[in-house]
Write an enzyme that holds these catalytic residues in place. Structure first.
Site, PDB file in Angstrom:
ATOM      1  N   GLY A  11      12.525 -49.871   0.452  1.00 61.29           N
ATOM      2  CA  GLY A  11      13.586 -49.142   1.156  1.00 61.29           C
ATOM      3  C   GLY A  11      14.649 -50.070   1.708  1.00 61.29           C
ATOM      4  N   ASP A  12      14.236 -51.211   2.224  1.00 65.06           N
ATOM      5  CA  ASP A  12      15.187 -52.202   2.728  1.00 65.06           C
ATOM      6  C   ASP A  12      16.044 -52.743   1.581  1.00 65.06           C
ATOM      7  OD1 ASP A  12      13.598 -51.848   5.012  1.00 65.06           O
ATOM      8  OD2 ASP A  12      12.313 -53.519   4.430  1.00 65.06           O
TER       9      ASP A  12
END
Length: 302
Positions: A250-251
């Site tokens: 997600g990052d």
């Protein structure tokens, strides 16, 4: 300039085992030590994609020194607030037939040290980008995100927020440029279970009504959805590949989106595709995404 803030950085001790049995001696067949934290991951991936950033946050002790050393090795500029006591947390991630995580709590952060971070943020200028990401340690107030955005409000700073529930909902009134909940977090914000893309879009629009400009929803193996401030909605399935490690995916999507947005001079569709490709590249690798991996997946998307 791009800045990332990680309030509770970590050293992630990642191990793999054939089998994990509680109460017994377990021997690993693979181990790795990585600097962790959502903002730190964003900075590392930005660097891998060719963009400079400065990592901010709090570090302490020998683990804090290792976090800085690793980031220096990735070419990431650091400007952490150094704490006088304790040590940056250690998170253990054991991967066997199931994945087990044991996360440390992190050091105490005094009000004076908190103000030291605020003074660093006060130096940001119009046109800069700030990524606020991740959880906060118990010694920070739960309105820390809100206080930072209030402090920077109206200064022309593009702010991206990737945080859970209350931390995210409380900052929407300051109109963050981009927020990135996953589909489960989005449903949790409204007390519902989201089962279809149409339901996800409906509730993402509610976040826009509350003040978010652009909303990027990650859906793991189901891809992602982007709603823009201009009213456009983009959907993209996840590229095909073998899931190796979901930590940091997600990052990586945030870093990829930001890279695509910068390199395309504000083309949201290009930014969206770059984000999906970058998140997937990290998920398909034991380490965070590199430019060649992202470019290869981007061709399959576009």
């Amino acid at each position: 300039m791009i800045y990332t803030v990680t309030f509770n950085p970590s050293i992630d001790y990642i191990v793999r085992l054939d089998q994990f049995t509680a109460g017994e001696i377990n021997r690993v067949n693979y181990e790795q030590i990585l600097a962790g934290g959502k903002g730190i991951n964003v900075s590392i991936v930005l660097g891998n994609l060719g963009h400079d950033s400065t990592a901010l946050g709090f570090v302490a002790g020998f683990t804090g020194d290792e976090i800085k050393r690793q980031l220096d090795g990735f070419g990431v500029t650091t400007d952490f607030v150094q704490l006088d006591k304790g040590f940056s947390r250690i998170n253990v991630k054991a991967k066997a037939d199931v994945e087990t995580e044991i996360n440390g709590q992190g050091p105490d952060i005094s009000e004076a040290k908190r103000e030291e971070l605020f003074l660093k943020l006060d130096k940001l200028q119009a046109g800069d980008t700030l990524v606020l990401a991740g959880s906060i340690p118990k010694t920070l107030p739960d309105d820390i995100y809100e206080n930072i955005m209030k402090r920077l409000d109206g200064r022309g700073i593009r702010i991206i927020v990737d945080a859970e529930k209350k931390l995210l909902l409380n900052v929407l009134k300051y109109h963050p440029f981009l927020i990135k909940p996953n589909n489960h977090e989005l449903g949790d914000m409204f007390g519902v279970t989201l089962k279809t893309d149409e339901e996800i879009v409906t509730y993402a629009k509610k976040l826009q009504e509350k003040g978010a400009e652009n909303v990027l929803i990650s859906m793991a193996g189901d891809g992602a959805i982007l709603l823009t401030a201009e009213g456009a909605t983009y959907k993209c399935p996840a590229p095909k590949g073998k899931l190796v490690n979901s930590v940091g995916a997600g990052d990586s999507m945030v870093a990829g989106f930001l890279t695509g947005f910068i390199e395309s001079d504000g083309d949201f569709e290009r930014a969206f595709h770059m984000g999906v490709a970058t998140g997937s590249a990290s998920a398909f690798s034991s380490e965070l995404a590199t430019r060649p991996e992202v470019e290869a997946l981007l061709k399959t998307i576009e």
